[in-house]
Every structure is written in C-alpha cells, then in structure tokens.
Design a protein around this motif. Structure first.
Motif, short mmCIF file in Angstrom:
data_model
loop_
_atom_site.label_atom_id
_atom_site.label_comp_id
_atom_site.label_asym_id
_atom_site.label_seq_id
_atom_site.Cartn_x
_atom_site.Cartn_y
_atom_site.Cartn_z
N GLN A 1 -27.80 9.19 13.90
CA GLN A 1 -26.47 9.21 13.30
C GLN A 1 -25.43 9.66 14.31
N VAL A 2 -24.23 9.21 14.11
CA VAL A 2 -23.10 9.58 14.95
C VAL A 2 -22.05 10.25 14.07
N GLN A 3 -21.58 11.38 14.52
CA GLN A 3 -20.50 12.07 13.81
C GLN A 3 -19.19 11.80 14.55
N VAL A 4 -18.17 11.50 13.79
CA VAL A 4 -16.85 11.20 14.36
C VAL A 4 -15.85 12.18 13.76
N VAL A 5 -15.14 12.87 14.62
CA VAL A 5 -14.19 13.88 14.16
C VAL A 5 -12.86 13.69 14.88
N GLU A 6 -11.79 13.55 14.09
CA GLU A 6 -10.45 13.42 14.65
C GLU A 6 -9.74 14.76 14.64
N SER A 7 -8.78 14.88 15.53
CA SER A 7 -7.92 16.07 15.54
C SER A 7 -6.59 15.69 16.17
N GLY A 8 -5.60 16.55 15.97
CA GLY A 8 -4.32 16.37 16.65
C GLY A 8 -3.18 15.86 15.78
N GLY A 9 -3.45 15.61 14.52
CA GLY A 9 -2.37 15.15 13.66
C GLY A 9 -1.38 16.27 13.36
N GLY A 10 -0.29 15.91 12.70
CA GLY A 10 0.70 16.91 12.35
C GLY A 10 2.02 16.29 11.95
N LEU A 11 3.02 17.14 11.92
CA LEU A 11 4.38 16.72 11.54
C LEU A 11 5.24 16.68 12.79
N VAL A 12 5.95 15.59 12.97
CA VAL A 12 6.79 15.43 14.15
C VAL A 12 8.05 14.67 13.75
N GLN A 13 9.13 14.92 14.46
CA GLN A 13 10.37 14.20 14.18
C GLN A 13 10.33 12.81 14.82
N ALA A 14 11.10 11.92 14.25
CA ALA A 14 11.20 10.58 14.81
C ALA A 14 11.61 10.66 16.28
N GLY A 15 10.97 9.83 17.09
CA GLY A 15 11.21 9.86 18.53
C GLY A 15 10.28 10.78 19.30
N GLY A 16 9.54 11.60 18.58
CA GLY A 16 8.64 12.55 19.21
C GLY A 16 7.29 11.93 19.55
N SER A 17 6.39 12.80 20.03
CA SER A 17 5.07 12.36 20.47
C SER A 17 3.97 13.22 19.87
N LEU A 18 2.81 12.62 19.74
CA LEU A 18 1.59 13.32 19.35
C LEU A 18 0.44 12.68 20.09
N ARG A 19 -0.61 13.46 20.33
CA ARG A 19 -1.83 12.89 20.88
C ARG A 19 -2.98 13.21 19.95
N LEU A 20 -3.62 12.17 19.45
CA LEU A 20 -4.80 12.33 18.63
C LEU A 20 -6.04 12.29 19.50
N SER A 21 -7.03 13.08 19.12
CA SER A 21 -8.31 13.08 19.82
C SER A 21 -9.41 12.71 18.84
N CYS A 22 -10.45 12.12 19.37
CA CYS A 22 -11.60 11.74 18.55
C CYS A 22 -12.85 12.06 19.32
N ALA A 23 -13.73 12.82 18.72
CA ALA A 23 -15.00 13.18 19.34
C ALA A 23 -16.13 12.50 18.60
N ALA A 24 -16.97 11.81 19.34
CA ALA A 24 -18.15 11.16 18.78
C ALA A 24 -19.38 11.88 19.31
N SER A 25 -20.21 12.35 18.42
CA SER A 25 -21.38 13.11 18.84
C SER A 25 -22.60 12.73 18.01
N GLY A 26 -23.77 13.18 18.48
CA GLY A 26 -25.00 12.98 17.73
C GLY A 26 -26.00 12.07 18.41
N ARG A 27 -25.53 11.13 19.19
CA ARG A 27 -26.43 10.22 19.90
C ARG A 27 -25.96 10.09 21.34
N THR A 28 -26.89 10.15 22.28
CA THR A 28 -26.54 9.97 23.69
C THR A 28 -27.20 8.73 24.27
N ASP A 29 -27.97 8.01 23.44
CA ASP A 29 -28.72 6.87 23.93
C ASP A 29 -28.09 5.53 23.58
N ILE A 30 -26.86 5.56 23.07
CA ILE A 30 -26.21 4.32 22.68
C ILE A 30 -24.81 4.26 23.27
#
Length: 128
Positions: free
Chosen positions: A1-30
């Motif tokens: 199985q692979v676990q997928v976890v996002e982070s980095g969301g939030g509230l921002v004003q128009a014109g601003g920036s955000l960076r989302l991250s995603c970590a995939a874990s659980g398998r190293t053979d694929i």
C-alpha cells in the motif's frame, strides 16, 4: 500500500502564493507518477497538474498554466505544487494522487480515474 499525504494549504489573498507538498510513502519498490487535482464546492473534481515518475515530464491544466508549477524530489518521494498569482476561483480542496508506473511510462497522467492512491486533501482558500 501507498500512503499519500498533502500539506501546505491555507488562506491567502488574491495574487498571493502557496506551495503544496505531497508525500508518498509505504512502498520503495515501485515507481510512482503523481498528480494534483482539485474540487471546488458544487463542482466536479478537475485535473490541475501531473508529473511522470521520473520527474522529467509535466503537464498543467490550461487554467493554471503560467501560474502553477508541479515538481518532484524523487529522493525524498515528495511532490510539490507551487501556486503563484492565486485567484479566488482557485479556491478548492486540493488532492494529491499517485499511480504505479512502468519504466516506459513517460507521459504524465491527467485522468483522475487511473490513479491508484489518493490523499485526504488540503483546503486552499483565496480571498478577493
């Protein structure tokens, strides 16, 4: 199985920036091709960006081209979505997805129904 976890969301004003991250874990053979999708209230889920398992090929939805950039760190098994010049219409829950990929698969996957694993989502709210 692979676990997928996002982070980095939030509230921002128009014109601003955000960076989302995603970590995939659980398998190293694929190999994993990754994608970002979003779903706004009352709307269907839509494709945002995708990256091939090698990280060499990317694809972005027309609505975010020039503003969002997907990238990956294959050593850390992380995928990022850099979002610049955000607009109120970018407000949505953003989901990261992973798909097992063959070595020969160089094209990013843009269809949500081909992905095998999904995260829980992270809320992005852009105020006007």
């Amino acid at each position: 199985q692979v676990q997928v976890v996002e982070s980095g969301g939030g509230l921002v004003q128009a014109g601003g920036s955000l960076r989302l991250s995603c970590a995939a874990s659980g398998r190293t053979d694929i190999r994993l091709a990754m994608g970002w999708f979003r779903q706004a209230p009352g709307k269907e889920r839509e494709f945002v960006a995708a990256i091939s398992w090698s990280g060499l090929n990317t694809q972005h939805a027309d609505s975010v081209k020039g503003r969002f950039t997907i990238s990956s760190d294959n050593v850390k098994n992380l995928v990022y979505l850099q979002m610049n010049m955000l607009k109120p219409e970018d407000t949505a829950v953003y989901y990261c997805a992973a798909k097992t990929a063959y070595y020969s698969a160089i094209t990013p996957y843009t269809a949500g129904n081909v992905y095998d694993y999904w995260g829980q989502g992270t809320q992005v709210t852009v105020s006007s």
